[in-house]
Design an enzyme around this catalytic site. Structure first.
Site, PDB file in Angstrom:
ATOM      1  N   HIS A   1       0.815  -1.233   0.000  1.00 43.40           N
ATOM      2  CA  HIS A   1       0.000   0.000   0.000  1.00 43.40           C
ATOM      3  C   HIS A   1       0.844   1.276   0.000  1.00 43.40           C
ATOM      4  O   HIS A   1       0.292   2.369  -0.160  1.00 43.40           O
ATOM      5  CB  HIS A   1      -0.932   0.037   1.220  1.00 43.40           C
TER       6      HIS A   1
ATOM      7  N   ASP B   1      -2.667 -10.526  -2.515  1.00 37.83           N
ATOM      8  CA  ASP B   1      -3.258 -10.005  -1.277  1.00 37.83           C
ATOM      9  C   ASP B   1      -4.704  -9.589  -1.594  1.00 37.83           C
ATOM     10  O   ASP B   1      -5.000  -9.142  -2.698  1.00 37.83           O
ATOM     11  CB  ASP B   1      -2.449  -8.789  -0.806  1.00 37.83           C
TER      12      ASP B   1
ATOM     13  N   HIS C   1      -6.331  -7.129  -0.688  1.00 36.10           N
ATOM     14  CA  HIS C   1      -6.464  -5.686  -0.926  1.00 36.10           C
ATOM     15  C   HIS C   1      -5.665  -5.306  -2.159  1.00 36.10           C
ATOM     16  O   HIS C   1      -4.598  -5.880  -2.417  1.00 36.10           O
ATOM     17  CB  HIS C   1      -5.945  -4.904   0.291  1.00 36.10           C
TER      18      HIS C   1
ATOM     19  N   ASP D   1      -4.666 -12.762   3.059  1.00 31.66           N
ATOM     20  CA  ASP D   1      -5.927 -12.313   3.653  1.00 31.66           C
ATOM     21  C   ASP D   1      -7.139 -12.578   2.760  1.00 31.66           C
ATOM     22  O   ASP D   1      -8.262 -12.216   3.126  1.00 31.66           O
ATOM     23  CB  ASP D   1      -5.849 -10.832   4.066  1.00 31.66           C
TER      24      ASP D   1
END
Ligand SMILES: [Zn+2]
Length: 308
Positions: A125, A162, A164, A245
């Site tokens: 991120h 991931d 996200h 995740d």
């Protein structure tokens, strides 16, 4: 396959507030699962401290200094709504970068076929000038540029599974066609980016997954979007932004993968690495917040890396 594992006790000293999902226990759970006899042949190396100059491969100096200045002498301070730093965070972040870069050295020197880096804080991120989403510096982006500058790699593929979207990696490589960025991620979900029509210089491939889908849609996204993009790109190195995740147990998202899906995706990417990049795969831990889901998934992933 010769598989290396990098980790370091300093990663446990990057502290987050009580109840925060990105916590030191994540790495303890990963370490515990990798103690199993099945992983006896892993080549375990203590991660080296990274060279600060390599952070500048992905972030401008003013930003690096801003992060450095944010580190407190004691306690935990926030740098954004969900990202924080503690006294040892600088050393942990620099050691996460050191491990990622050392892993690149290893796959280019032949010291290892592939490498898994169990580190914190995660990186995907972190944008050029923004620390966010539990991330300070973008480990995968720095490692990709490190491979280009230090080892002459022309094309590096970063595959991010991931749950996200890796807005940071997309931001850094938005106009850089020498790096292919492919992401599967739940949408809608934090950070909100990652739509199919975000394509950068034609080098960004986003495969958003609807909430409450699972194995079938994930594998279909891999087969129909990610793998064809890699085939077309012919990378010299495959870097995995390996967040776990999207596991069904994870509390931060609603994608229902199992450890078998991570085993499968690892195998698919290894096949491409055999075809294009002399087996070179560098896998960097990103998210994964249910300790059991994380541990089982890392176990399946690393077992596959070792097996080929
Ligand atoms: Zn994540």
């Amino acid at each position: 396959m010769t598989t290396r594992l990098y980790s370091h006790p300093i990663y446990l000293e990057h502290l987050t507030p009580p109840g925060h999902p990105e916590r030191p226990d994540r790495l303890r759970a990963v370490a515990r699962v990798l103690e199993d006899e099945a992983f006896a042949k892993l080549d375990r190396i203590e991660a080296p401290l990274g060279d600060e100059a390599t952070i500048l491969y992905a972030h401008p100096e003013e930003f690096v200094e801003k992060v450095r200045r944010s580190i407190p002498e004691e306690g935990i301070v926030s740098v954004d709504a969900d990202t924080s730093v503690s006294p040892k965070s600088w050393e942990a972040a620099l050691t996460a970068i050191g491990a990622a870069n050392a892993a690149v050295d290893d796959v280019f020197s032949g010291a290892a076929d592939n490498v898994f880096v169990a580190s914190r804080p995660p990186g995907h991120h972190a944008e050029k000038t923004t620390a966010m989403g539990f991330c300070l510096f973008n480990n995968a982006a720095i490692a990709a540029r490190y491979a280009q500058r230090r080892h002459g790699a022309e094309r590096v593929a970063v595959v991010d599974w991931d749950v996200h979207h890796g807005n940071g990696t997309q931001d850094i490589f938005w106009d850089d066609p020498s790096v292919l960025y492919c992401s599967t991620h739940q949408m809608p979900l934090y950070p909100g980016t990652g739509a199919k029509n975000e394509t950068g210089a034609g080098n960004i491939v986003n495969a958003p997954l609807a909430p409450r889908t699972g194995s079938d849609t994930f594998r279909d996204a891999f087969l129909s979007r990610v793998l064809p993009a890699i085939d077309n790109f012919r990378p010299d190195l495959v870097i995995i932004s390996a967040g776990f995740d999207a596991h069904h147990r994870d509390p931060l998202a609603e994608i229902n993968l199992t450890e078998e899906d991570f085993d499968w995706a690892t195998g698919q990417l290894m096949g491409r690495a055999t075809q294009f990049s002399n087996n070179r795969v560098v896998s960097l831990l990103e998210g994964g917040y249910d300790l059991q889901g994380l541990a089982f998934s890392v176990g399946a992933h690393v077992k596959r890396l070792m097996k080929g």
